[in-house]
Design an enzyme around this catalytic site. Structure first.
Site, PDB file in Angstrom:
ATOM      1  CD  GLU A 157      -2.826  -1.386   2.313  1.00 59.71           C
ATOM      2  OE1 GLU A 157      -2.841  -0.497   3.174  1.00 59.71           O
ATOM      3  OE2 GLU A 157      -3.524  -2.412   2.387  1.00 59.71           O
ATOM      4  CD  GLU A 262      -4.871  -7.934   1.653  1.00 59.81           C
ATOM      5  OE1 GLU A 262      -5.760  -7.181   2.120  1.00 59.81           O
ATOM      6  OE2 GLU A 262      -3.658  -7.721   1.798  1.00 59.81           O
TER       7      GLU A 262
HETATM    8  O1  G3I Z   1      -4.122  -6.881  18.665  1.00 57.46           O
HETATM    9  C1  G3I Z   1      -5.236  -6.172  19.203  1.00 57.46           C
HETATM   10  C2  G3I Z   1      -5.686  -6.869  20.445  1.00 57.46           C
HETATM   11  O2  G3I Z   1      -4.677  -6.791  21.408  1.00 57.46           O
HETATM   12  C3  G3I Z   1      -6.980  -6.205  20.936  1.00 57.46           C
HETATM   13  O3  G3I Z   1      -7.493  -6.928  22.008  1.00 57.46           O
HETATM   14  C4  G3I Z   1      -8.025  -6.171  19.818  1.00 57.46           C
HETATM   15  C5  G3I Z   1      -9.289  -5.427  20.221  1.00 57.46           C
HETATM   16  O4  G3I Z   1      -9.987  -4.937  19.081  1.00 57.46           O
HETATM   17  O5  G3I Z   1      -7.495  -5.520  18.705  1.00 57.46           O
HETATM   18  C6  G3I Z   1      -6.351  -6.180  18.181  1.00 57.46           C
HETATM   19  O6  G3I Z   1      -5.918  -5.533  17.046  1.00 57.46           O
HETATM   20  C7  G3I Z   1      -6.725  -5.676  15.913  1.00 57.46           C
HETATM   21  C8  G3I Z   1      -5.908  -6.402  14.839  1.00 57.46           C
HETATM   22  O7  G3I Z   1      -6.659  -6.429  13.644  1.00 57.46           O
HETATM   23  C9  G3I Z   1      -5.554  -7.823  15.227  1.00 57.46           C
HETATM   24  O8  G3I Z   1      -6.684  -8.579  15.466  1.00 57.46           O
HETATM   25  C10 G3I Z   1      -7.118  -4.280  15.435  1.00 57.46           C
HETATM   26  O9  G3I Z   1      -7.993  -3.681  16.374  1.00 57.46           O
HETATM   27  C11 G3I Z   1      -7.799  -4.352  14.074  1.00 57.46           C
HETATM   28  O10 G3I Z   1      -7.968  -3.026  13.570  1.00 57.46           O
HETATM   29  C12 G3I Z   1      -6.913  -5.125  13.123  1.00 57.46           C
HETATM   30  O11 G3I Z   1      -7.541  -5.178  11.874  1.00 57.46           O
HETATM   31  C13 G3I Z   1      -6.807  -5.736  10.808  1.00 57.46           C
HETATM   32  C14 G3I Z   1      -6.423  -4.660   9.808  1.00 57.46           C
HETATM   33  O12 G3I Z   1      -5.794  -5.248   8.681  1.00 57.46           O
HETATM   34  C15 G3I Z   1      -5.488  -3.664  10.467  1.00 57.46           C
HETATM   35  O13 G3I Z   1      -4.675  -3.040   9.608  1.00 57.46           O
HETATM   36  C16 G3I Z   1      -7.693  -6.773  10.154  1.00 57.46           C
HETATM   37  O14 G3I Z   1      -7.897  -7.866  11.061  1.00 57.46           O
HETATM   38  C17 G3I Z   1      -7.041  -7.291   8.857  1.00 57.46           C
HETATM   39  O15 G3I Z   1      -7.964  -8.094   8.167  1.00 57.46           O
HETATM   40  C18 G3I Z   1      -6.663  -6.108   7.983  1.00 57.46           C
HETATM   41  O16 G3I Z   1      -5.991  -6.620   6.843  1.00 57.46           O
HETATM   42  C19 G3I Z   1      -5.581  -5.639   5.854  1.00 57.46           C
HETATM   43  C20 G3I Z   1      -4.337  -6.175   5.177  1.00 57.46           C
HETATM   44  O17 G3I Z   1      -3.351  -6.483   6.149  1.00 57.46           O
HETATM   45  C21 G3I Z   1      -3.811  -5.174   4.163  1.00 57.46           C
HETATM   46  N1  G3I Z   1      -4.847  -4.810   3.205  1.00 57.46           N
HETATM   47  C22 G3I Z   1      -6.091  -4.363   3.752  1.00 57.46           C
HETATM   48  C23 G3I Z   1      -6.634  -5.393   4.745  1.00 57.46           C
HETATM   49  C24 G3I Z   1      -7.974  -4.967   5.282  1.00 57.46           C
HETATM   50  O18 G3I Z   1      -7.840  -3.803   6.033  1.00 57.46           O
END
Ligand code: G3I
Length: 373
Positions: A157, A262
């Site tokens: 990205e 994805e």
């Molecule tokens: O790790 C914390 C955890 O400690 C906490 O308890 C929990 C509470 O919400 O949050 C956890 O972090 C989350 C993380 O995923 C791991 O589960 C974040 O809040 C959440 O925002 C995060 O979202 C991920 C996102 O990337 C963040 O950038 C999504 O699961 C994941 O599907 C998404 O994937 C991205 C690709 O890497 C890149 N392309 C876009 C795609 C969709 O956004």
């Protein structure tokens, strides 16, 4: 005569039940990865719980249906490199072991991304320090899994929607040179692994042009780049098949592989001013924006199935250019789209529902490969 008729009836019944049993067995053993085994890898993104095989039903579904894996989060820099002098490979080791045990294609996601950075990385202001960080981060991780990871997202990205370079912490400290350097560091650590640039909306004309220029610059600068990842966070109506096809052709004309990295298809309405997959954008929820909180109406299931069928038909047409198609999650219950761009909605973007049952969309993708090609 009556005895003859009776025997004939019995024989027909035996043959029919044999056929049904065969069909039933086929239904139970048929899988996405098996049907598409001569075309491209069919992958899925795994959550931490899935890597740790916490739910046996989900685990057997993954092993049955998919032959490629990506870690949805645990290899991102904030998790794998939480402190300057400290890496945490606990979950990534398990992820690699999972792929090896199940003979799956293993994709590494992601080395250089402006998002999900550890707090200490966000404080880097100086170019010498940033270059040292990039070199250490990429070299340490790629070397550790040398020969075990099959491909890496080296940079994720880096582009804006208009095709210009995103003003990320990397661009701001190092200038655009960081792109070539990242690919060089990765190739030096594992010369044989496939190296990808990965982005969303890079099938849209302006961003595609920017992405093509970026790939050319990496090559011209002496970087090794083997493929482009089109993330494919798509919708029922958008993007058009035409733009997707143009993108497959344009990228592969550069002599690189195309992967859909994805894939998911949102069936929910979008806030008006939202475009893309930037996780920093969030909007308010209301009933209008969450129209199917309990189940997805059949009419929409059908639309989703048709959309998936048309996309996979196109993928099959260009299977010689496509290395892998990976879904962003195993089942609807796990999808990031339930919480983005609006928290707490119920979306239905994948081929399996939250109870792990195959949806009409699954059947439509499977049926494309029913007849021998
Ligand atoms: O790790 C914390 C955890 O400690 C906490 O308890 C929990 C509470 O919400 O949050 C956890 O972090 C989350 C993380 O995923 C791991 O589960 C974040 O809040 C959440 O925002 C995060 O979202 C991920 C996102 O990337 C963040 O950038 C999504 O699961 C994941 O599907 C998404 O994937 C991205 C690709 O890497 C890149 N392309 C876009 C795609 C969709 O956004």
């Amino acid at each position: 005569m009556r005895l003859f008729n009776y025997s004939l009836l019995l024989l027909s019944l035996i043959i029919l039940s044999g056929c049904n049993a065969k069909k039933e067995k086929e239904k139970n053993t048929a899988s996405l990865s098996d049907r598409y085994k001569n075309d491209f890898y069919i992958g899925t993104a795994l959550s931490a719980d899935q890597i740790e095989e916490k739910n046996p039903a989900v685990d057997s579904l993954i092993k049955k249906e998919f032959n490629a894996i990506t870690a949805e989060n645990i290899m991102k820099s904030m998790f794998i490199h939480p402190f300057k002098d400290q890496y945490d490979f606990t979950l990534s080791d398990k992820f690699i072991a999972y792929g090896e045990k199940n003979k799956m294609f293993i994709h590494g996601h992601t080395l250089i991304w402006h998002s999900q950075l550890a707090p200490w990385m966000q404080k880097i202001k100086d170019s010498t320090e940033m270059k040292a960080f990039m070199k250490d981060h990429i070299t340490t991780i790629v070397t550790k899994y040398k020969g075990r990871v099959d491909s890496w997202d080296v940079v994720n990205e880096a582009l804006n929607e208009d095709g210009s370079l995103r003003k990320s912490i990397f661009l701001n400290t190092l200038g655009e040179r960081y792109l070539v350097d990242a690919f060089k560091f990765a190739a030096a650590a594992d010369p044989k692994v496939d190296l990808y640039y990965n982005d969303y909306n890079n099938e849209e004309p302006a961003k595609r042009e920017g992405n093509i220029n970026l790939i050319k610059k990496i090559k011209a600068g002496g970087g090794k780049i083997d493929g482009v990842g089109i993330q494919a966070h798509w919708k029922l109506q958008h993007p058009s098949l035409e733009e997707i096809e143009k993108s497959i052709l344009a990228y592969s004309a550069l002599g690189i592989k195309v992967a859909f990295t994805e894939l998911d298809i949102s069936v929910l309405p979008n806030p008006k001013d939202l475009n893309g997959a930037d996780v920093n954008q969030n909007f308010e929820s209301n009933a209008k924006m969450n129209p199917y909180p309990q189940t997805l109406p059949d009419s929409v299931q059908v639309k989703l199935a048709e959309r998936y069928a048309s996309i996979f038909k196109l993928f099959l047409k260009h299977k010689d250019k496509i290395s892998r198609v990976t879904f962003w999650g195993v089942h609807d219950g796990q999808s990031w789209l339930n919480d983005w761009p609006i928290k707490g909605r119920t979306n239905y973007p994948l081929l399996f529902d939250k109870n792990l049952k195959p949806k009409k969309a699954y059947n439509s993708v499977m049926e494309l490969k029913e007849t021998k090609q």
